[in-house]
Write an enzyme that holds these catalytic residues in place. Structure first.
Site, short mmCIF file in Angstrom:
data_model
loop_
_atom_site.label_atom_id
_atom_site.label_comp_id
_atom_site.label_asym_id
_atom_site.label_seq_id
_atom_site.Cartn_x
_atom_site.Cartn_y
_atom_site.Cartn_z
N LYS A 78 -2.18 -1.51 -3.86
CA LYS A 78 -3.04 -0.33 -3.76
C LYS A 78 -2.20 0.94 -3.76
CE LYS A 78 -5.96 1.87 -0.39
NZ LYS A 78 -6.33 1.93 0.99
N LYS B 176 0.86 -1.19 0.00
CA LYS B 176 0.00 0.00 0.00
C LYS B 176 0.89 1.23 0.00
CE LYS B 176 -3.51 2.40 2.70
NZ LYS B 176 -4.52 2.29 3.76
#
Ligand code: PBG
Length: 329
Positions: free
Chosen positions: A249, A196
């Site tokens: 992400k 992330k």
């Protein structure tokens, strides 16, 4: 390999039927996951200004959205909660009667065919908006692990099908796995937000989730956008700690990372098309600068082509509708 004029790639592009026959990548609504924002009350539906088409809702309204998603064949939902009270440790996160826990129970009762995933993080629940507890002006990694584990157990107790930690603390997958097992939830899988990246693409979400950090930013725990090799290390660590699925992400600006993680693991791979990716397409479409529907489908196809199995996207319902029309055409 023969070349022109023996070989003409355009031969296979001549008709829609031919193009369909040789298509390499397909989207399936079953592998789309719709994020939903739940708060307390009844009959509440608050539009999120920075994300046209996305609302904060109470549980009853959330059920309507979820039923619609299920009827379109969407595979699952990912729940975020907006608590009534915030405090320094984010203690509403593990309140068994908080909006997310109530939503999970209602969904499992009323829309059983949908996979219910919960986001495990503290940023919506802390009064400072960081993803863990603060000590000496910094997010304290190890003190946060125990709190995330409590939150995950509370979600599992409510009946979540999958828990998805998004905080980026080191060691949280192991802490959550151990705690789930100890509390009798050995069959609850963990979808780890393994790679992330920190950055501007979460901006609109922070309005939706009311989780903007009150000081500083998240760069001391989320990854530096420049680092693809480090993403592979993060993925390996989370798999070693017991992740059942991993996530990259944001998705669109990190397609290379998705492709590299795809080569790295045989586990199911998810990618999160985040709020900023969504809102950029919506905003350009509203101005008439882009065909929003085609941009949506191309952006999702790119994420599949890069190697993601599952796509978490605010477009889940719209995309499922387009896919259904294509199938009927
Ligand atoms: C919680 C969390 C965030 C997102 C998912 N889980 C926000 C953040 O890290 O600031 C972002 C999702 C999106 O932008 O759509 N930590």
């Amino acid at each position: 390999m023969p070349s022109f004029p023996q070989f003409r790639p355009r031969r296979l592009r001549r008709t829609a039927a031919l193009r369909r026959l040789v298509r390499e990548t397909w989207l399936n609504p079953a592998q789309l996951v719709l994020p939903l924002f739940v708060r307390s009350g009844t009959g509440v539906r608050e539009p999120v200004g920075s994300m046209p088409g996305v609302d904060q809702t109470s549980v009853d309204e959330l059920l309507r959205d979820a039923r619609e998603a299920a009827s379109l064949g969407v595979g699952g939902v990912l729940l975020f909660g907006i608590p009534d009270r915030k405090d320094a440790t984010g203690s509403e996160a593990w309140n068994d009667d908080a909006p997310v826990q109530q939503a999970v129970r209602a969904l499992k009762r009323d829309v059983p065919g949908l996979v219910v995933i919960t986001d495990v993080c503290l940023c919506e629940y802390t009064d400072h908006g960081h993803c863990g507890v603060i000590k000496d002006g910094d997010v304290d990694n190890d003190a946060t692990l125990e709190l995330l584990a409590r939150e995950a157990v509370s979600h599992a107790r409510a009946g979540a099908d999958i828990v998805a930690p998004s905080d980026m603390m080191d060691g949280r997958v192991l802490a959550i796995r151990s705690s789930l097992d100890m509390h009798g939830f050995k069959n609850t899988p963990i979808l780890s937000y393994a790679a992330k990246f920190a950055g501007p693409f979460y901006g609109p979400f922070r309005e939706a989730a009311e989780s903007t950090p009150q000081f500083g930013d998240r760069r001391a725990y989320q990854m530096d956008s420049a680092n693809a090799r480090e993403a592979l290390r993060e993925v390996r660590l989370d798999i070693d700690e017991g992740a059942d699925m991993v996530m990259v992400k944001p998705a669109g600006p990190f397609l290379d990372v998705i492709a590299r993680v795809r080569d790295e693991t045989t586990l199911p791979l998810a990618a999160y098309q985040v709020s900023g990716e969504y809102s950029m397409i919506q905003a350009a479409a509203e101005r008439g600068w882009i065909d929003g529907e085609r941009a949506m489908m191309d952006s999702l196809l790119a994420i599949r082509r890069a190697g993601a199995d599952i796509i978490i996207t605010y477009f889940a319902r719209q995309a499922a509708r387009v896919l259904r029309q294509e199938q009927q055409a």
